[in-house]
Scaffold this motif. Sequence first.
Motif, PDB file in Angstrom:
ATOM      1  N   TYR A   1     -27.470   1.015  -7.355  1.00 20.55           N
ATOM      2  CA  TYR A   1     -26.016   1.155  -7.275  1.00 20.55           C
ATOM      3  C   TYR A   1     -25.553   2.606  -7.106  1.00 20.55           C
ATOM      4  CZ  TYR A   1     -25.187  -3.773  -8.028  1.00 20.55           C
ATOM      5  OH  TYR A   1     -25.138  -5.142  -7.867  1.00 20.55           O
ATOM      6  N   PRO A   2     -26.169   3.584  -7.769  1.00 20.42           N
ATOM      7  CA  PRO A   2     -25.770   4.972  -7.485  1.00 20.42           C
ATOM      8  C   PRO A   2     -26.026   5.386  -6.032  1.00 20.42           C
ATOM      9  CG  PRO A   2     -26.939   4.851  -9.570  1.00 20.42           C
ATOM     10  CD  PRO A   2     -27.097   3.518  -8.911  1.00 20.42           C
ATOM     11  N   VAL A   3     -27.079   4.852  -5.425  1.00 21.14           N
ATOM     12  CA  VAL A   3     -27.373   5.155  -4.025  1.00 21.14           C
ATOM     13  C   VAL A   3     -26.248   4.623  -3.131  1.00 21.14           C
ATOM     14  CG1 VAL A   3     -28.985   4.754  -2.120  1.00 21.14           C
ATOM     15  CG2 VAL A   3     -29.861   5.123  -4.447  1.00 21.14           C
ATOM     16  N   VAL A   4     -25.860   3.380  -3.375  1.00 21.79           N
ATOM     17  CA  VAL A   4     -24.756   2.790  -2.609  1.00 21.79           C
ATOM     18  C   VAL A   4     -23.475   3.589  -2.830  1.00 21.79           C
ATOM     19  CG1 VAL A   4     -23.258   0.766  -2.414  1.00 21.79           C
ATOM     20  CG2 VAL A   4     -25.740   0.477  -2.571  1.00 21.79           C
TER      21      VAL A   4
ATOM     22  N   ALA B   1      -8.111  11.917   1.374  1.00 22.89           N
ATOM     23  CA  ALA B   1      -9.084  11.656   0.302  1.00 22.89           C
ATOM     24  C   ALA B   1      -9.090  12.827  -0.678  1.00 22.89           C
ATOM     25  CB  ALA B   1     -10.472  11.431   0.882  1.00 22.89           C
ATOM     26  N   THR B   2      -8.008  12.969  -1.423  1.00 28.06           N
ATOM     27  CA  THR B   2      -7.905  14.025  -2.429  1.00 28.06           C
ATOM     28  C   THR B   2      -8.815  13.710  -3.606  1.00 28.06           C
ATOM     29  OG1 THR B   2      -6.099  12.908  -3.565  1.00 28.06           O
ATOM     30  CG2 THR B   2      -5.503  14.411  -1.757  1.00 28.06           C
ATOM     31  N   GLU B   3      -8.946  14.671  -4.528  1.00 28.94           N
ATOM     32  CA  GLU B   3      -9.762  14.444  -5.719  1.00 28.94           C
ATOM     33  C   GLU B   3      -9.223  13.255  -6.520  1.00 28.94           C
ATOM     34  OE1 GLU B   3     -10.327  17.827  -8.155  1.00 28.94           O
ATOM     35  OE2 GLU B   3     -11.208  19.068  -6.574  1.00 28.94           O
ATOM     36  N   GLU B   4      -7.909  13.154  -6.583  1.00 25.68           N
ATOM     37  CA  GLU B   4      -7.292  12.050  -7.327  1.00 25.68           C
ATOM     38  C   GLU B   4      -7.602  10.714  -6.676  1.00 25.68           C
ATOM     39  OE1 GLU B   4      -2.798  10.500  -8.545  1.00 25.68           O
ATOM     40  OE2 GLU B   4      -3.134  12.593  -7.985  1.00 25.68           O
ATOM     41  N   VAL B   5      -7.530  10.655  -5.368  1.00 22.97           N
ATOM     42  CA  VAL B   5      -7.836   9.421  -4.637  1.00 22.97           C
ATOM     43  C   VAL B   5      -9.312   9.070  -4.801  1.00 22.97           C
ATOM     44  CG1 VAL B   5      -8.037   8.393  -2.338  1.00 22.97           C
ATOM     45  CG2 VAL B   5      -5.955   9.641  -2.979  1.00 22.97           C
ATOM     46  N   ALA B   6     -10.183  10.059  -4.668  1.00 17.67           N
ATOM     47  CA  ALA B   6     -11.619   9.811  -4.813  1.00 17.67           C
ATOM     48  C   ALA B   6     -11.944   9.298  -6.207  1.00 17.67           C
ATOM     49  CB  ALA B   6     -12.401  11.094  -4.524  1.00 17.67           C
ATOM     50  N   ALA B   7     -11.322   9.878  -7.221  1.00 19.28           N
ATOM     51  CA  ALA B   7     -11.580   9.453  -8.596  1.00 19.28           C
ATOM     52  C   ALA B   7     -11.112   8.018  -8.832  1.00 19.28           C
ATOM     53  CB  ALA B   7     -10.889  10.396  -9.573  1.00 19.28           C
ATOM     54  N   ALA B   8      -9.975   7.662  -8.247  1.00 18.26           N
ATOM     55  CA  ALA B   8      -9.443   6.309  -8.437  1.00 18.26           C
ATOM     56  C   ALA B   8     -10.355   5.274  -7.781  1.00 18.26           C
ATOM     57  CB  ALA B   8      -8.034   6.216  -7.856  1.00 18.26           C
ATOM     58  N   TRP B   9     -10.823   5.552  -6.566  1.00 23.95           N
ATOM     59  CA  TRP B   9     -11.698   4.599  -5.882  1.00 23.95           C
ATOM     60  C   TRP B   9     -13.099   4.578  -6.486  1.00 23.95           C
ATOM     61  CZ3 TRP B   9     -10.457   0.684  -2.825  1.00 23.95           C
ATOM     62  CH2 TRP B   9      -9.144   0.660  -2.333  1.00 23.95           C
ATOM     63  N   ASP B  10     -13.515   5.700  -7.091  1.00 19.90           N
ATOM     64  CA  ASP B  10     -14.764   5.685  -7.856  1.00 19.90           C
ATOM     65  C   ASP B  10     -14.653   4.714  -9.025  1.00 19.90           C
ATOM     66  OD1 ASP B  10     -16.098   7.452  -6.288  1.00 19.90           O
ATOM     67  OD2 ASP B  10     -16.130   9.109  -7.731  1.00 19.90           O
ATOM     68  N   GLU B  11     -13.490   4.709  -9.651  1.00 22.74           N
ATOM     69  CA  GLU B  11     -13.288   3.802 -10.786  1.00 22.74           C
ATOM     70  C   GLU B  11     -13.363   2.345 -10.323  1.00 22.74           C
ATOM     71  OE1 GLU B  11      -9.996   2.938 -14.313  1.00 22.74           O
ATOM     72  OE2 GLU B  11      -9.972   4.869 -13.248  1.00 22.74           O
ATOM     73  N   VAL B  12     -12.783   2.074  -9.161  1.00 18.03           N
ATOM     74  CA  VAL B  12     -12.878   0.718  -8.605  1.00 18.03           C
ATOM     75  C   VAL B  12     -14.339   0.345  -8.379  1.00 18.03           C
ATOM     76  CG1 VAL B  12     -12.396  -0.709  -6.572  1.00 18.03           C
ATOM     77  CG2 VAL B  12     -10.606   0.770  -7.507  1.00 18.03           C
ATOM     78  N   TYR B  13     -15.081   1.269  -7.743  1.00 15.81           N
ATOM     79  CA  TYR B  13     -16.484   0.973  -7.446  1.00 15.81           C
ATOM     80  C   TYR B  13     -17.270   0.669  -8.709  1.00 15.81           C
ATOM     81  CZ  TYR B  13     -21.322   1.335  -6.109  1.00 15.81           C
ATOM     82  OH  TYR B  13     -22.655   1.044  -5.945  1.00 15.81           O
ATOM     83  N   TRP B  14     -17.142   1.498  -9.727  1.00 16.06           N
ATOM     84  CA  TRP B  14     -17.977   1.310 -10.911  1.00 16.06           C
ATOM     85  C   TRP B  14     -17.540   0.123 -11.760  1.00 16.06           C
ATOM     86  CZ3 TRP B  14     -22.628   2.613 -10.881  1.00 16.06           C
ATOM     87  CH2 TRP B  14     -23.055   3.734 -10.176  1.00 16.06           C
ATOM     88  N   LEU B  15     -16.258  -0.253 -11.692  1.00 26.39           N
ATOM     89  CA  LEU B  15     -15.858  -1.499 -12.335  1.00 26.39           C
ATOM     90  C   LEU B  15     -16.583  -2.678 -11.698  1.00 26.39           C
ATOM     91  CD1 LEU B  15     -11.996  -1.114 -12.854  1.00 26.39           C
ATOM     92  CD2 LEU B  15     -13.713  -1.445 -14.645  1.00 26.39           C
ATOM     93  N   MET B  16     -16.645  -2.685 -10.365  1.00 29.89           N
ATOM     94  CA  MET B  16     -17.319  -3.763  -9.651  1.00 29.89           C
ATOM     95  C   MET B  16     -18.827  -3.674  -9.860  1.00 29.89           C
ATOM     96  SD  MET B  16     -16.851  -4.795  -5.644  1.00 29.89           S
ATOM     97  CE  MET B  16     -17.438  -6.372  -5.005  1.00 29.89           C
TER      98      MET B  16
ATOM     99  N   MET C   1     -10.515  -3.254 -16.704  1.00 32.73           N
ATOM    100  CA  MET C   1      -9.346  -3.097 -15.843  1.00 32.73           C
ATOM    101  C   MET C   1      -9.180  -1.623 -15.479  1.00 32.73           C
ATOM    102  SD  MET C   1      -6.371  -3.717 -18.690  1.00 32.73           S
ATOM    103  CE  MET C   1      -5.051  -3.521 -17.508  1.00 32.73           C
ATOM    104  N   LEU C   2      -8.471  -1.374 -14.404  1.00 37.85           N
ATOM    105  CA  LEU C   2      -8.227  -0.016 -13.961  1.00 37.85           C
ATOM    106  C   LEU C   2      -7.308   0.720 -14.933  1.00 37.85           C
ATOM    107  CD1 LEU C   2      -7.557  -0.301 -10.117  1.00 37.85           C
ATOM    108  CD2 LEU C   2      -9.375   1.017 -11.204  1.00 37.85           C
ATOM    109  N   SER C   3      -7.540   2.027 -15.090  1.00 35.39           N
ATOM    110  CA  SER C   3      -6.601   2.837 -15.860  1.00 35.39           C
ATOM    111  C   SER C   3      -5.270   2.861 -15.116  1.00 35.39           C
ATOM    112  CB  SER C   3      -7.132   4.261 -16.016  1.00 35.39           C
ATOM    113  OG  SER C   3      -7.236   4.890 -14.744  1.00 35.39           O
ATOM    114  N   GLN C   4      -4.191   3.130 -15.847  1.00 38.59           N
ATOM    115  CA  GLN C   4      -2.873   3.092 -15.225  1.00 38.59           C
ATOM    116  C   GLN C   4      -2.767   4.100 -14.081  1.00 38.59           C
ATOM    117  OE1 GLN C   4       0.382   3.467 -17.956  1.00 38.59           O
ATOM    118  NE2 GLN C   4       1.934   3.666 -16.349  1.00 38.59           N
ATOM    119  N   LYS C   5      -3.300   5.312 -14.296  1.00 39.96           N
ATOM    120  CA  LYS C   5      -3.218   6.343 -13.267  1.00 39.96           C
ATOM    121  C   LYS C   5      -3.976   5.909 -12.015  1.00 39.96           C
ATOM    122  CE  LYS C   5      -4.317  11.205 -12.360  1.00 39.96           C
ATOM    123  NZ  LYS C   5      -4.907  12.455 -12.926  1.00 39.96           N
ATOM    124  N   SER C   6      -5.205   5.380 -12.187  1.00 39.74           N
ATOM    125  CA  SER C   6      -5.990   4.951 -11.030  1.00 39.74           C
ATOM    126  C   SER C   6      -5.352   3.761 -10.344  1.00 39.74           C
ATOM    127  CB  SER C   6      -7.422   4.610 -11.459  1.00 39.74           C
ATOM    128  OG  SER C   6      -8.121   5.779 -11.843  1.00 39.74           O
TER     129      SER C   6
END
Length: 403
Positions: A98-101, A117-132, A1-6
Amino acid sequence: MLSQKSAETVRATLPAVGEAIGTITELFYRKLFTAHPELLRNMFNRANQAAGTQRQALAGAIAAFTTALVERPGTRPDALLSRIAHKHASLGVSAAQYPVVHRHLSAAIAEVLGDAATEEVAAAWDEVYWLMANALIEIERRLYAERGVLVGGTWRQWEVVERTRETADVVTFRIRPADGRPAPAFKAGQYVSVQVELADGARQIRQYSLTNGPGATVHSFSVKREDAGEGPAGEVSGHLHDHVHEGDELTVSAPYGDVVLDTTDSPLLLASAGIGCTPVVAMLEELAARGHQAPVVAVHADRSPADHALRADQERLVTKLARGTAHTWYERPEGDWPAERTGRVDLSGIEIPDGVQAYLCGPLPFMRSVRTQLLERGVHPSAIHYEVFGPDLWLTRDDGEGH
């Protein structure tokens, strides 16, 4: 699951990403294929890319997965992940891709969102990507292991032992392993990928449902010639129709697909249209072989009797069932054909057994119509399963319909 912050960040930015997701996926594929043109030539379906349907399917999958993460924390959309993983495994996708994608998808998101697309936004969507991505990698690893193949090594040479013309635009190929080893086990409703080398050197891949019952030593699949038009549409089906004959070899994957029959003796409704009859024929074969005793209602729609591929097989198998019935609709019937069976499928005059499990395969408008009719008849949504040929565009709908 996503972290609370993300989760908070994703929830806040989901409307903006959702509004721009079509632009993001279009830019992603452009970046990916510029950097790796071999992927478009040898893995991705050029016809779907040209038509834009693959971009739509990716956008729908991202939206569905992300929405599930933020609206139902602690749960995972396993049905969505399973469908994607089966398709990936049939293409030979490996974890190294997957890293290429990720690299090109992240770049597309950053470019489209701009200053948002701040660092915080990028980090949160990175978390979504790697969960999937990590969920898919694990499912795909298990699928490869179950089939006894190396990760990404799904391909095998098969010999064409028979070629049969079913209709003017449908041909059935019967194939057996060229190396003499046993054919892999599969479940009725599953498909294989077929890879062919085209005139320009590209090695394009398409999926075809197996039409024989499980346990057969020779497998079969049917190919409908698609209209070529301008561009890559129909290039693989045309190649198979024009250039592949008895004695030739084909590069074929192990069987995959998550839309398979339940092993219980439930009442069934099998609804197909056009070439969507192919997985249904395999299901009927399995049901007849195991002596299925519950009611089986087979529904099919086609343009005309001359266009109805595998018609004799469907009729023969339904008669083998203890409680099987067949109902067919034609848009352009021939001879003395009932008016109530002309045009689109209308289930109002058909008895739908209590506790039915329904399996649908055909064009999306057909499946949506049948699904709506079944829901109106009281069939629970969880009892309606569907198979889509090509990108799963059902996910792009926002009305709650789907698998």
